[in-house]
Design an enzyme around this catalytic site. Structure first.
Site, PDB file in Angstrom:
ATOM      1  N   LYS A 118      -2.007  15.433 -15.493  1.00 52.90           N
ATOM      2  CA  LYS A 118      -0.995  15.484 -16.561  1.00 52.90           C
ATOM      3  C   LYS A 118      -0.754  16.937 -16.915  1.00 52.90           C
ATOM      4  O   LYS A 118      -1.659  17.755 -16.800  1.00 52.90           O
ATOM      5  CB  LYS A 118      -1.494  14.745 -17.808  1.00 52.90           C
ATOM      6  CG  LYS A 118      -0.380  14.236 -18.680  1.00 52.90           C
ATOM      7  CD  LYS A 118       0.175  12.929 -18.145  1.00 52.90           C
ATOM      8  CE  LYS A 118       1.388  12.466 -18.912  1.00 52.90           C
ATOM      9  NZ  LYS A 118       1.696  11.062 -18.610  1.00 52.90           N
ATOM     10  N   ASP A 158       7.697  12.780 -18.745  1.00 54.54           N
ATOM     11  CA  ASP A 158       6.970  12.086 -19.803  1.00 54.54           C
ATOM     12  C   ASP A 158       7.792  12.378 -21.068  1.00 54.54           C
ATOM     13  O   ASP A 158       8.981  12.732 -20.954  1.00 54.54           O
ATOM     14  CB  ASP A 158       5.527  12.613 -19.901  1.00 54.54           C
ATOM     15  CG  ASP A 158       4.625  11.713 -20.746  1.00 54.54           C
ATOM     16  OD1 ASP A 158       4.113  10.720 -20.220  1.00 54.54           O
ATOM     17  OD2 ASP A 158       4.438  11.989 -21.955  1.00 54.54           O
ATOM     18  N   GLY A 229      10.030   3.545 -30.782  1.00 54.41           N
ATOM     19  CA  GLY A 229      10.666   4.581 -29.973  1.00 54.41           C
ATOM     20  C   GLY A 229      12.102   4.220 -29.662  1.00 54.41           C
ATOM     21  O   GLY A 229      12.550   3.083 -29.911  1.00 54.41           O
ATOM     22  N   PHE A 230      12.842   5.198 -29.136  1.00 54.15           N
ATOM     23  CA  PHE A 230      14.206   4.908 -28.664  1.00 54.15           C
ATOM     24  C   PHE A 230      14.534   5.795 -27.467  1.00 54.15           C
ATOM     25  O   PHE A 230      15.680   6.052 -27.156  1.00 54.15           O
ATOM     26  CB  PHE A 230      15.235   5.079 -29.796  1.00 54.15           C
ATOM     27  CG  PHE A 230      15.406   6.491 -30.310  1.00 54.15           C
ATOM     28  CD1 PHE A 230      14.509   7.014 -31.222  1.00 54.15           C
ATOM     29  CD2 PHE A 230      16.452   7.289 -29.882  1.00 54.15           C
ATOM     30  CE1 PHE A 230      14.648   8.312 -31.697  1.00 54.15           C
ATOM     31  CE2 PHE A 230      16.613   8.585 -30.356  1.00 54.15           C
ATOM     32  CZ  PHE A 230      15.702   9.095 -31.267  1.00 54.15           C
ATOM     33  N   ASN A 232      13.515   6.919 -23.213  1.00 58.11           N
ATOM     34  CA  ASN A 232      13.710   6.302 -21.913  1.00 58.11           C
ATOM     35  C   ASN A 232      12.899   5.012 -21.742  1.00 58.11           C
ATOM     36  O   ASN A 232      13.400   4.008 -21.231  1.00 58.11           O
ATOM     37  CB  ASN A 232      13.312   7.329 -20.843  1.00 58.11           C
ATOM     38  CG  ASN A 232      13.474   6.796 -19.462  1.00 58.11           C
ATOM     39  OD1 ASN A 232      14.546   6.358 -19.092  1.00 58.11           O
ATOM     40  ND2 ASN A 232      12.395   6.792 -18.712  1.00 58.11           N
ATOM     41  N   VAL A 233      11.646   5.061 -22.193  1.00 59.38           N
ATOM     42  CA  VAL A 233      10.761   3.897 -22.016  1.00 59.38           C
ATOM     43  C   VAL A 233      11.254   2.726 -22.866  1.00 59.38           C
ATOM     44  O   VAL A 233      11.372   1.591 -22.388  1.00 59.38           O
ATOM     45  CB  VAL A 233       9.307   4.290 -22.357  1.00 59.38           C
ATOM     46  CG1 VAL A 233       8.415   3.067 -22.408  1.00 59.38           C
ATOM     47  CG2 VAL A 233       8.781   5.307 -21.346  1.00 59.38           C
ATOM     48  N   ALA A 234      11.568   3.010 -24.135  1.00 59.93           N
ATOM     49  CA  ALA A 234      12.073   1.963 -25.033  1.00 59.93           C
ATOM     50  C   ALA A 234      13.371   1.378 -24.482  1.00 59.93           C
ATOM     51  O   ALA A 234      13.571   0.156 -24.489  1.00 59.93           O
ATOM     52  CB  ALA A 234      12.297   2.537 -26.433  1.00 59.93           C
ATOM     53  N   TRP A 235      14.220   2.237 -23.965  1.00 61.99           N
ATOM     54  CA  TRP A 235      15.507   1.778 -23.414  1.00 61.99           C
ATOM     55  C   TRP A 235      15.293   0.781 -22.260  1.00 61.99           C
ATOM     56  O   TRP A 235      15.902  -0.294 -22.218  1.00 61.99           O
ATOM     57  CB  TRP A 235      16.324   2.999 -22.948  1.00 61.99           C
ATOM     58  CG  TRP A 235      17.484   2.672 -22.088  1.00 61.99           C
ATOM     59  CD1 TRP A 235      18.657   2.104 -22.494  1.00 61.99           C
ATOM     60  CD2 TRP A 235      17.584   2.853 -20.673  1.00 61.99           C
ATOM     61  NE1 TRP A 235      19.477   1.932 -21.409  1.00 61.99           N
ATOM     62  CE2 TRP A 235      18.846   2.388 -20.280  1.00 61.99           C
ATOM     63  CE3 TRP A 235      16.717   3.379 -19.707  1.00 61.99           C
ATOM     64  CZ2 TRP A 235      19.269   2.422 -18.959  1.00 61.99           C
ATOM     65  CZ3 TRP A 235      17.132   3.420 -18.397  1.00 61.99           C
ATOM     66  CH2 TRP A 235      18.395   2.942 -18.036  1.00 61.99           C
TER      67      TRP A 235
HETATM   68  O1  2IT Z   1       2.477   8.195 -18.190  1.00 61.71           O
HETATM   69  C1  2IT Z   1       3.003   8.063 -17.067  1.00 61.71           C
HETATM   70  O2  2IT Z   1       2.569   7.261 -16.243  1.00 61.71           O
HETATM   71  C2  2IT Z   1       4.162   8.895 -16.763  1.00 61.71           C
HETATM   72  N1  2IT Z   1       4.583   9.665 -17.611  1.00 61.71           N
HETATM   73  C3  2IT Z   1       4.806   8.838 -15.415  1.00 61.71           C
HETATM   74  C4  2IT Z   1       4.022   9.622 -14.425  1.00 61.71           C
HETATM   75  C5  2IT Z   1       4.669   9.757 -13.073  1.00 61.71           C
HETATM   76  O3  2IT Z   1       4.092  10.498 -12.262  1.00 61.71           O
HETATM   77  O4  2IT Z   1       5.700   9.146 -12.803  1.00 61.71           O
END
Ligand code: 2IT
Length: 439
Positions: A118, A158, A229-230, A232-235
């Protein structure tokens, strides 16, 4: 844990993530004296290496700004280091160590050959111009470029890092390296990105929730859902929940939450993208735009009476009090699509009350899984149709669910997804480390 706390005092998120895993794996670890002899835990809880660097850049007024940049290469026992980059004002070394640690187990669950990593910075894209974001991404990459590569370490997005930021970082990487390789995932579709990658975390999360409910003979159709949240993930989560017949009644931001009794669908989902692109990190404008919605300032959506709660924002966004409120309101399923979205107190309450609860490293693994599929496509110099990527994503999420069931089913039939995910991920990484000797 005592040793780790003494060595890394104050790194609370990192220590929290490690503790959760150690408690889960204690039983199986004790059945494998060879792990103890090889000091597998002591080796697994420390990252392989960490890069920390300053990122100086110039803002639009000509002032020099200085942020801190990081990359934590956590573990490459089963594949190249792999994991996102987070740009957010809350980022510290502890944040990125916890995320790298979690990523190691998550990636092991995906069935694909990816290690854990990360990276990130305490830089926030909030209220920054496009040129400022570009200059920052270039300055960040100027330091990191020589430590990453398609077979070494493959970053992605992320929080705060989407297609735009990846484009700028990849552009700088490519220029410095003078090589066009798949050293990033989440790239634009024109230069090696994969279809379905933007949707993958949310879609995968909902495929997983569907499986959790099915395992108990329940349906997602008709269920009331609260999302935090709003971004990418929430979408992605709202889109797929709607497609599967659930009714999403809440999304949230740092300023409060939106309650929309009519359900968030159609143009309202499209509007989430617009809101996110506005760059000011506020959800309130949704209520100004759609009269069916109310804005509840300063609160989180966990006070609502819903069947399914989906944390999709940031770590520790659902605490013990929130958990109690959800349980008292009759929640059926809580699935973390954010990383470590629930505090240990919240998790203990869900397990105690036998609520269907699953941790981020299982539920949100669809994002990195499609990153893995992007790596495959790049390595083969071709790109798959969206149906093919979605089919593989489905398959991977089912496989993660089965691993959780295999390793986490208790004597009364309750599926402890925390235990299941941690033990399954651990066994894979531990076996690979054993096979490769003391390195
Ligand atoms: O938390 C995650 O799994 C991500 N932010 C995606 C990581 C990735 O390499 O696609």
């Amino acid at each position: 844990m005592a040793q780790l706390e003494a060595r890394h005092p104050g790194e609370s998120e990192y220590l929290q993530a490690v503790k959760e895993v150690l408690i889960s794996i204690e039983e199986v670890y004790n059945q494998h004296p060879e792990f103890e002899k090889a000091r597998i835990i002591e080796r697994l809880v420390e990252p392989d290496r960490i890069f920390i660097f300053k990122v100086p850049w110039m803002d639009d007024s000509g002032n020099v700004q200085v942020n801190l940049g990081y990359r934590v290469q956590f573990n490459n026992a089963i594949g190249p280091y792999k994991g996102g980059i987070r740009f957010h004002s809350s980022v510290t070394l502890s944040t990125l160590k916890f995320l790298g640690f979690e990523q190691t187990f998550k990636n092991a669950l995906t069935t694909l050959p990816m290690g854990g990593a990360k990276g990130g910075s305490d830089f926030s894209i909030r209220n920054k111009s496009n040129n400022e974001v570009m200059r920052f991404c270039q300055a960040y990459m100027l330091e990191l470029w020589n430590h990453i590569g398609p077979n070494t370490d493959v970053p992605a997005g992320d929080i705060g890092v989407g297609a735009r930021e990846i484009g700028y970082m990849y552009g700088m990487y490519k220029k410095l390296k003078n090589e066009f390789t798949g050293a990033f995932t989440g790239k634009g579709i024109e230069f090696g990105g994969s279809l379905i990658r933007p949707e993958a975390t949310g879609f995968g999360g909902l495929y997983f929730v569907h499986q959790m409910l099915s395992a108990k003979g329940l349906e997602l159709k008709g269920k009331l859902v609260a999302v935090s949240g709003f971004g990418n993930v929430a979408w992605g989560a709202v889109t797929k929940a709607d497609q599967l017949g659930a009714k999403v009644v809440a999304i949230s931001g740092p300023d409060g939450y939106i309650y929309d009794a009519e359900g968030i669908k159609g143009e309202k989902i499209e509007y989430m993208l617009e809101l996110r692109d506005s760059g000011n990190d506020l959800v309130q404008p949704y209520a100004d735009r759609f009269p069916s919605a109310v804005f509840v300032p300063g609160k989180r959506p966990w006070e609502l009476k819903v069947d399914v709660a989906l944390p999709c924002a940031i770590q520790n966004e659902l605490n013990g009090d929130d958990a109690l409120q959800l349980i008292n309101n009759g929640v059926t399923c809580v699935a973390e699509i954010s990383n470590m979205g629930c505090t240990p107190e919240a998790i203990d309450l869900f397990l105690e009350h036998k609520i269907l609860y699953a941790p981020g490293k299982a539920v949100n693994a669809g994002g990195v899984s499609v990153s893995g599929l992007e790596m495959s496509q790049n390595a083969m110099h071709l790109s798959w149709q969206s149906e093919e990527v979605d089919r593989q994503l489905h398959h991977i999420m089912s496989s993660i669910h089965s691993q959780c069931v295999d390793f986490g089913t208790e004597s009364d039939g309750y599926i402890n997804y925390v235990k299941g995910a941690n033990v399954a991920g651990f066994m894979k990484v531990a076996r690979a480390m054993m096979a490769q000797g003391v390195i």
